[in-house]
Design an enzyme around this catalytic site. Sequence first.
Site, PDB file in Angstrom:
ATOM      1  N   ILE A  59      35.648  39.503  45.707  1.00 41.31           N
ATOM      2  CA  ILE A  59      37.591  38.461  45.769  1.00 41.31           C
ATOM      3  C   ILE A  59      38.431  38.821  44.228  1.00 41.31           C
ATOM      4  O   ILE A  59      38.612  38.367  43.532  1.00 41.31           O
ATOM      5  CB  ILE A  59      36.948  36.906  45.985  1.00 41.31           C
ATOM      6  CG1 ILE A  59      36.143  36.631  44.792  1.00 41.31           C
ATOM      7  CG2 ILE A  59      36.359  36.464  47.357  1.00 41.31           C
ATOM      8  CD1 ILE A  59      35.739  34.429  44.759  1.00 41.31           C
ATOM      9  N   GLY A  98      35.593  43.512  37.832  1.00 36.00           N
ATOM     10  CA  GLY A  98      35.345  43.394  36.431  1.00 36.00           C
ATOM     11  C   GLY A  98      34.895  44.128  35.968  1.00 36.00           C
ATOM     12  O   GLY A  98      33.842  45.554  36.714  1.00 36.00           O
ATOM     13  N   GLY A  99      35.055  44.725  34.625  1.00 34.81           N
ATOM     14  CA  GLY A  99      34.454  46.179  34.163  1.00 34.81           C
ATOM     15  C   GLY A  99      32.712  45.745  34.352  1.00 34.81           C
ATOM     16  O   GLY A  99      32.103  47.101  34.167  1.00 34.81           O
ATOM     17  N   MET A 100      31.551  44.489  34.035  1.00 34.08           N
ATOM     18  CA  MET A 100      31.071  44.507  34.037  1.00 34.08           C
ATOM     19  C   MET A 100      30.122  43.705  35.639  1.00 34.08           C
ATOM     20  O   MET A 100      29.096  44.409  35.227  1.00 34.08           O
ATOM     21  CB  MET A 100      30.937  43.234  33.136  1.00 34.08           C
ATOM     22  CG  MET A 100      30.912  44.323  31.701  1.00 34.08           C
ATOM     23  SD  MET A 100      30.050  45.586  30.752  1.00 34.08           S
ATOM     24  CE  MET A 100      28.645  44.998  31.342  1.00 34.08           C
ATOM     25  N   VAL A 159      33.041  39.455  41.323  1.00 36.21           N
ATOM     26  CA  VAL A 159      32.952  38.702  41.908  1.00 36.21           C
ATOM     27  C   VAL A 159      33.128  38.834  43.229  1.00 36.21           C
ATOM     28  O   VAL A 159      33.623  38.789  44.123  1.00 36.21           O
ATOM     29  CB  VAL A 159      33.621  37.555  41.034  1.00 36.21           C
ATOM     30  CG1 VAL A 159      33.281  35.848  42.118  1.00 36.21           C
ATOM     31  CG2 VAL A 159      32.962  36.761  40.092  1.00 36.21           C
ATOM     32  N   LYS A 206      28.603  35.850  40.831  1.00 36.55           N
ATOM     33  CA  LYS A 206      29.300  36.897  39.984  1.00 36.55           C
ATOM     34  C   LYS A 206      28.051  37.948  40.055  1.00 36.55           C
ATOM     35  O   LYS A 206      26.882  37.276  39.270  1.00 36.55           O
ATOM     36  CB  LYS A 206      29.529  36.081  38.860  1.00 36.55           C
ATOM     37  CG  LYS A 206      30.440  37.494  37.963  1.00 36.55           C
ATOM     38  CD  LYS A 206      30.943  37.043  36.292  1.00 36.55           C
ATOM     39  CE  LYS A 206      31.561  37.426  35.542  1.00 36.55           C
ATOM     40  NZ  LYS A 206      31.735  36.932  34.211  1.00 36.55           N
ATOM     41  N   ASP A 225      39.005  34.617  25.353  1.00 40.16           N
ATOM     42  CA  ASP A 225      40.053  36.249  25.928  1.00 40.16           C
ATOM     43  C   ASP A 225      40.310  35.014  27.520  1.00 40.16           C
ATOM     44  O   ASP A 225      40.921  35.102  28.343  1.00 40.16           O
ATOM     45  CB  ASP A 225      38.439  36.439  27.438  1.00 40.16           C
ATOM     46  CG  ASP A 225      38.986  37.860  28.123  1.00 40.16           C
ATOM     47  OD1 ASP A 225      40.512  38.748  27.784  1.00 40.16           O
ATOM     48  OD2 ASP A 225      38.712  38.577  28.850  1.00 40.16           O
TER      49      ASP A 225
END
Length: 466
Positions: free
Chosen positions: A34, A37-39, A42, A57, A151
């Site tokens: 869903i 991200g770069g790392m 999720v 995550k 962030d």
Amino acid sequence: MGAQPARRAVARVSDTVGVAARVLGGRYALEEPIGYGGMSTVYRARDEALGRPVAVKLFHPAKADLPRQESELAVLASLDHHSLVHLFDAGTDTDRRGRESRYLVMALVNGPTIQQRLAQGPLGARHVGEIGYAMAEALDYIHAHNVIHRDVKPSNILLVDYGHDTQRAHAKLTDFGIALSEDIERMTAQGLTTGTAAYLSPEQAMGDEVGPATDVYALGLVLLECFTRSVEFPGQVIASAMARLTRDPVIPEDLPGHWRRLLTAMTARNPAERPVRSELVGALRQIVVSDSARHREPTEPLFIKDGVLQPAPPAPDILEAIPDQALQRATALAARLFSAPIAVVSVVDNDRLWLKSYYGHEVEDIARQVDVSSSIVPLDDVIVIEDGRTDPRAKDSPLVTGPLGIRFYVGVPLKHSDGRTIGTLSVLGIVPGTASEDDIANLEDIAALVVAQLELRREGIRITEA
């Protein structure tokens, strides 16, 4: 070059193939992804031990950044607030290739991110205020715990859809991957900027030390974007970061004055000029109450379902059910208790503000020309202001500086039987005054009678309708 994005997209999708069949820690069955991200990725997942949906995550094994993962875990484990996404569990898992990955198990928030919601259509001003108020409370909480998010951006703020056509915008802050805590070292080299370029504060863009004001600046840009539906500082990293060092954000002239002033203050280039903690919470709380009083219904729906703008459901008739005569006597009694010319019962329900005021003859003509609602906000505790001219909480209020010239104020919360604060009973005087413990106890008794009258009337209406 043109084919590279497509190859990356295919690679990302292929990485998730088979992952959804995994059960992490013998407990968390992964379903569809869903968020990316770069790392990490999720996933929607199911906690098989408790039979509930969760969000997991899962950090990418090929891009393991154990110090950063440990920092996020430490931050999340230390925080517990209604405007933050809750951490339930954490662990490590080994895939079929023998690669180890850390995962975090969090509450699953049903609802879009602010970024997704703005892509669907505009938000009403009242909803923007509610989102801002929730985020201000979240920042107040994490800053009090020596945590800086660093962030804050639309994709890290989730709107909660409780599934019952709520009219109120409930928002939660997520993704503490680059948060700084007093107990956590920097995960980046000295001078290296972290955070998303479009929402960096000027001090982040310059590689300077950051503090709570950095999060306030980013939230200011997010709220501005909620109104304009455009990124204020777009472009590549360097160009976007440098832009805010040479100019302030453009605040639309057609925004109400209170929004223009607040957004200007939040996005001041000098961090010392931005509102902090309780100042920001108080300002946004007052905006929510003020905008709710001006706009009885939202100008735009909160959630968009099946691609269609859903009209807001009608508000229940709790406010219309308040017994007028009983409240007239209650406010008059409260005013007499303090020998003051003004007493106000204010009730907030389903994002509307309802006032019942008593005015003494000495202020009646002036008082009826003043918007008292802009300065009456729900209280969770007793507040006493003995002289508004010198008290920092009131000295800039239009009730103090304006034609009424209020000097004395005492307010007690109206508590529902279930413990919720639903409003305030306030007494206002035009000369400085004091409130003894007995005075406050008497005022709280009157407040309890007001709530009892409200609940009695609502129950009578319910029985009649049944």
